[in-house]
Write a protein that holds these residues in place. Structure first.
Motif, mmCIF file in Angstrom:
data_model
loop_
_atom_site.group_PDB
_atom_site.id
_atom_site.type_symbol
_atom_site.label_atom_id
_atom_site.label_comp_id
_atom_site.label_asym_id
_atom_site.label_seq_id
_atom_site.Cartn_x
_atom_site.Cartn_y
_atom_site.Cartn_z
ATOM 1 N N GLY A 73 0.814 -1.207 0.000
ATOM 2 C CA GLY A 73 0.000 0.000 0.000
ATOM 3 C C GLY A 73 0.850 1.260 0.000
ATOM 4 O O GLY A 73 0.585 2.202 -0.751
ATOM 5 N N ALA A 74 1.892 1.270 0.850
ATOM 6 C CA ALA A 74 2.772 2.438 0.911
ATOM 7 C C ALA A 74 3.515 2.643 -0.402
ATOM 8 O O ALA A 74 3.701 3.779 -0.860
ATOM 9 C CB ALA A 74 3.757 2.274 2.060
ATOM 10 N N SER A 75 3.932 1.557 -1.041
ATOM 11 C CA SER A 75 4.670 1.677 -2.302
ATOM 12 C C SER A 75 3.776 2.196 -3.428
ATOM 13 O O SER A 75 4.273 2.763 -4.408
ATOM 14 C CB SER A 75 5.269 0.323 -2.687
ATOM 15 O OG SER A 75 4.249 -0.627 -2.958
ATOM 16 N N LEU A 76 2.454 2.017 -3.278
ATOM 17 C CA LEU A 76 1.512 2.526 -4.275
ATOM 18 C C LEU A 76 1.023 3.929 -3.949
ATOM 19 O O LEU A 76 0.148 4.461 -4.634
ATOM 20 C CB LEU A 76 0.308 1.580 -4.389
ATOM 21 C CG LEU A 76 0.617 0.181 -4.950
ATOM 22 C CD1 LEU A 76 -0.620 -0.706 -4.872
ATOM 23 C CD2 LEU A 76 1.124 0.278 -6.386
ATOM 24 N N GLY A 77 1.585 4.511 -2.878
ATOM 25 C CA GLY A 77 1.257 5.890 -2.538
ATOM 26 C C GLY A 77 0.174 6.063 -1.504
ATOM 27 O O GLY A 77 -0.241 7.195 -1.226
ATOM 28 N N GLY A 103 0.006 5.759 5.013
ATOM 29 C CA GLY A 103 0.268 4.580 5.832
ATOM 30 C C GLY A 103 -0.821 4.164 6.782
ATOM 31 O O GLY A 103 -1.477 3.126 6.599
ATOM 32 N N PHE A 104 -1.081 4.942 7.850
ATOM 33 C CA PHE A 104 -2.009 4.493 8.868
ATOM 34 C C PHE A 104 -3.452 4.554 8.377
ATOM 35 O O PHE A 104 -4.277 3.718 8.754
ATOM 36 C CB PHE A 104 -1.845 5.325 10.142
ATOM 37 C CG PHE A 104 -2.613 4.771 11.303
ATOM 38 C CD1 PHE A 104 -2.331 3.514 11.792
ATOM 39 C CD2 PHE A 104 -3.637 5.496 11.887
ATOM 40 C CE1 PHE A 104 -3.045 2.978 12.857
ATOM 41 C CE2 PHE A 104 -4.350 4.978 12.952
ATOM 42 C CZ PHE A 104 -4.051 3.717 13.437
ATOM 43 N N VAL A 105 -3.777 5.532 7.542
ATOM 44 C CA VAL A 105 -5.122 5.595 6.961
ATOM 45 C C VAL A 105 -5.398 4.331 6.154
ATOM 46 O O VAL A 105 -6.462 3.720 6.267
ATOM 47 C CB VAL A 105 -5.271 6.843 6.063
ATOM 48 C CG1 VAL A 105 -6.616 6.833 5.351
ATOM 49 C CG2 VAL A 105 -5.115 8.112 6.889
ATOM 50 N N PHE A 106 -4.418 3.913 5.354
ATOM 51 C CA PHE A 106 -4.572 2.696 4.552
ATOM 52 C C PHE A 106 -4.761 1.480 5.449
ATOM 53 O O PHE A 106 -5.613 0.620 5.184
ATOM 54 C CB PHE A 106 -3.342 2.511 3.665
ATOM 55 C CG PHE A 106 -3.341 1.226 2.881
ATOM 56 C CD1 PHE A 106 -4.205 1.045 1.811
ATOM 57 C CD2 PHE A 106 -2.483 0.191 3.223
ATOM 58 C CE1 PHE A 106 -4.215 -0.150 1.088
ATOM 59 C CE2 PHE A 106 -2.479 -0.995 2.518
ATOM 60 C CZ PHE A 106 -3.356 -1.171 1.445
#
Length: 548
Positions: free
Chosen positions: A82-86, A89-92
Motif C-alpha cells: 500500500g505504501a509503495s503505491l502511494g 500509511g495508517f489511513v490505509f
C-alpha cells in the motif's frame, strides 16, 4: 407471489443470502462507528517498518539492525504494498482492516444463510457482526481483521468440503500470525482424512499439501536471509520472560477469565454447538462439525501456552471467533438437534443474556481496558474521521514531547511503548526495553547472563533520553530496564515523571550533556505536520500553543 409472503419465500436462496450478508454488514458498521477512533500503539510498529522498507533500508525498525519486530508478515507485506503505491500509511491500514472485517462478516453471514434456517442464520450472523472485539479492532491498524477474514474462509472451506478454500486460507494464515502454522497442520490432517476416505487421491492430497506449505517456506527463506534466523529473532520477547511482573501473572487462567468476561456469547455458542453435536445422528455432518472444532482446539492450545496478551478485548481469541459461532449454527440447524429443544432453549436464553451483557459495551463512554493506557474518543463519529491518520494519544504525545526537547537527529532513545511516538520520531534510533524490535534486548530476555553486555551496549550508544518504568519504591519493573539501570544512575538526570500502568511511574531521564532544551521550532513543526491529532507540545510551551 403475494407481497405479504415471508421474505425468505419471496427471495431466492442466493438473493436471501446476499440480503442477510448486507444486514449483518450494516450491523457491524453501526457497532464500529462509535469506536472508529480507537488506535493501538503497536500498529505504528508496522508503519515504521513499512516506511523504512520503502526508503530502501529493508524491513527493519532501526536502519542497520535486522530484527523481525512484527507479528504478521502477511499484514506487513500488504502495508508495504500500500505504501509503495502511494497510500497514506495508517489511513490505509485502518481502511484495509475495516474492509477485511466487513468481508469477514458478510462472508460468514452468506455461509450461514446458505446452510441454516433463516431465523438461526440471521441470529448467529448478527451475534457475530455485533461482537465488540470486531468493532474495536477493525480500524486499529493491526492485523486482527485480516486473520479473522482468513479464519472465516477456513471455516467455509471445512464445512463446504473444499480443499481449495481450506488450503488457501491455511497457507495465508501460516504467514499471518505466529500461531498460523498450527492451522496449516490442521489443514494437512483434514487432507489426509479426505484421502483415506477416498474423496481425494493421494497424489492430489500431496500436491495440495505442498502448495499450502509454499508461502510459509518462502517466508522462512526470506527470514533466514534477512534476519539470520529460521525463527523470529524477537520471539523471546513475546514467549520468553515476561516484560513486567504484572504480565507474569497474566497467564492462561486470567486470559480465559478475560475471554469469558469480554466475549461470553462466543464461549456459550461453542458450548451450545458441542451439546447439539452429541445428539446428532448424521455421521457425515458430525464429521464436518468436528473439523470445525479443530481450529478452536488448536487455537486454545496456543492461548494456554502463551497465556494471551495484554491488549484489550482478547485479541487471540478473536482470531478464532468464526469457528464457535459456525459450530453453534450448523449443529443447531441439524434436524436431530430439535429433539433436545429444552436444552437448546436454555442455551439460546443464555446466549441472549450474553448479548445483553455485550450491549453494555455499546456505550461510547465504556472503559476499554484499565491497563491499556489508551484514550477512546466518545460519541458517534463522522465517516470522514476514519480518514484521520491518528486520534490523539496523550501517552504518545508526552513521549514525543520529551524526545523532541532533549534529542537531536540520529540520537538513541531507550523506549518502552515504541509505536506511535517512535513512528513520528523518524530521525531517532530506538532501543526497545521491551525487547520487541531490538535484538540484544530480545536475546537478554532468553539469557539473563547477557546483562553486562547489555549495559556496555547502552554506555556505547549513550542514549539522549531514557524512559524508565518504576514501581512505587522506585525499582524498575521491566527486566531489561532493571539490567540497564546501573548504566543510567549517575549519568542521567531525572527531568519528568507521571503515573503509568496502574501504580507504576514513568520516569524520564536525560543524559547530563542534554539537559538543556533543544528548542528547534522547524523540527517541531515538521513533527506536528506528520502527526495531526497527536498531542505534541512545543519545547518550553504549554500544550496547545504553537512555537514562537
Amino acid at each position: 407471489m403475494s407481497s405479504s409472503a415471508p421474505l425468505d419465500a419471496r427471495l431466492g436462496p442466493r438473493r436471501r443470502a446476499l440480503v442477510f450478508a448486507a444486514l449483518c454488514g450494516l450491523l457491524f458498521v453501526a457497532s464500529m462507528l462509535p469506536r472508529a477512533s480507537y488506535t493501538v500503539d503497536d500498529a505504528f510498529i508496522y508503519q515504521r517498518f513499512a516506511r523504512n522498507a520503502l526508503a530502501g533500508e529493508g524491513l527493519v525498525f532501526n536502519p542497520g539492525e535486522a530484527v523481525e519486530g512484527y507479528s504478521s508478515p502477511l499484514w506487513m507485506l500488504l502495508l508495504w504494498l500500500g505504501a509503495s503505491l502511494g497510500a497514506k500509511g495508517f489511513v490505509f491500514a485502518r481502511l484495509l482492516g475495516i474492509a477485511c472485517t466487513l468481508a469477514a462478516v458478510g462472508s460468514f453471514a452468506y455461509l450461514l444463510a446458505r446452510r441454516c434456517r433463516p431465523g438461526l442464520a440471521l441470529g448467529v450472523g448478527a451475534l457475530f457482526a455485533l461482537s465488540p472485539g470486531l468493532a474495536w479492532w477493525s480500524g486499529s491498524g493491526m492485523d486482527t481483521p485480516l486473520v479473522v477474514l482468513l479464519m472465516v474462509f477456513f471455516v467455509v472451506g471445512l464445512f463446504d468440503d473444499s480443499p481449495r478454500w481450506v488450503l488457501s486460507a491455511a497457507a495465508l494464515l501460516a504467514i499471518a500470525r505466529p500461531e498460523g502454522p498450527i492451522f496449516l497442520v490442521v489443514a494437512w490432517a483434514w487432507l489426509i482424512g479426505r484421502a483415506r476416505a477416498g474423496k481425494l487421491s493421494p497424489r492430489r492430497a500431496w500436491l495440495a499439501a505442498s502448495a499450502g506449505a509454499a508461502p510459509l517456506l518462502a517466508w522462512l527463506v526470506f527470514r533466514r536471509i534477512s534476519y539470520g534466523a529460521w525463527l523470529a529473532n524477537s520471539a523471546w520477547a513475546k514467549l520468553g520472560r515476561p516484560a513486567t511482573p504484572s504480565s507474569a501473572d497474566y497467564g492462561a487462567l486470567e486470559y480465559w477469565g478475560e475471554i469469558l468476561m469480554r466475549a461470553p456469547a462466543s464461549v456459550i455458542a461453542l458450548a451450545a454447538g458441542l451439546v447439539a453435536l452429541r445428539s446428532m445422528q448424521d455421521a457425515e455432518l458430525r464429521r464436518r462439525l468436528a473439523w470445525l472444532g479443530a481450529p478452536v482446539l488448536a487455537g486454545t492450545a496456543f492461548l494456554t501456552f502463551v497465556g494471551g496478551d495484554w491488549m484489550p478485548w482478547p485479541r487471540f481469541w478473536l482470531h478464532l471467533l468464526p469457528a464457535p459461532f459456525a459450530l453453534f449454527a450448523f449443529a443447531g440447524n441439524a434436524p436431530a438437534a430439535l429433539v433436545a429443544r429444552r436444552r437448546l432453549a436454555l442455551l439460546a436464553t443464555a446466549t441472549l443474556a450474553t448479548f445483553v451483557v455485550q450491549a453494555r459495551d455499546f456505550s461510547p463512554e465504556h472503559s476499554l481496558h484499565a491497563r491499556s493506557g489508551l484514550r477512546v474518543q466518545a460519541g458517534w463519529l463522522r465517516a470522514t474521521e476514519l480518514l484521520q491518520p491518528l486520534r490523539g494519544d496523550i501517552g504518545a504525545g508526552h513521549y514525543a514531547e520529551m524526545m523532541l526537547r532533549h534529542s537531536a537527529p540520529g540520537d538513541w532513545v531507550v523506549h518502552i511503548d515504541i509505536g506511535q511516538s517512535a513512528y513520528f520520531a523518524e530521525d531517532l534510533r530506538i532501543l526497545d526495553s521491551a525487547g520487541l524490535v531490538t535484538r540484544p534486548e530480545a536475546e537478554f530476555l532468553h539469557d539473563s547472563s547477557r546483562a553486562e553486555a547489555l549495559r556496555a551496549r547502552v554506555e556505547a550508544l549513550h542514549p539522549a533520553v531514557v524512559f524508565l518504568l518504576v514501581d512505587a519504591s522506585g525499582r524498575p519493573v521491566m527486566p531489561v530496564q532493571a539490567a540497564l539501570a546501573p548504566a543510567i544512575w549517575g549519568r542521567y538526570q531525572l527531568v519528568d515523571q507521571k503515573p503509568w500502568w496502574g501504580e507504576n511511574i514513568l520516569r524520564v531521564y536525560v543524559a547530563s550533556d542534554r539537559t538543556q532544551l533543544i528548542a528547534d521550532p522547524e523540527r517541531w513543526r515538521a513533527w506536528q505536520a506528520a502527526s495531526p491529532g497527536l498531542e505534541l507540545f512545543a519545547p518550553g510551551q504549554a500544550p496547545g500553543q504553537s512555537p514562537r
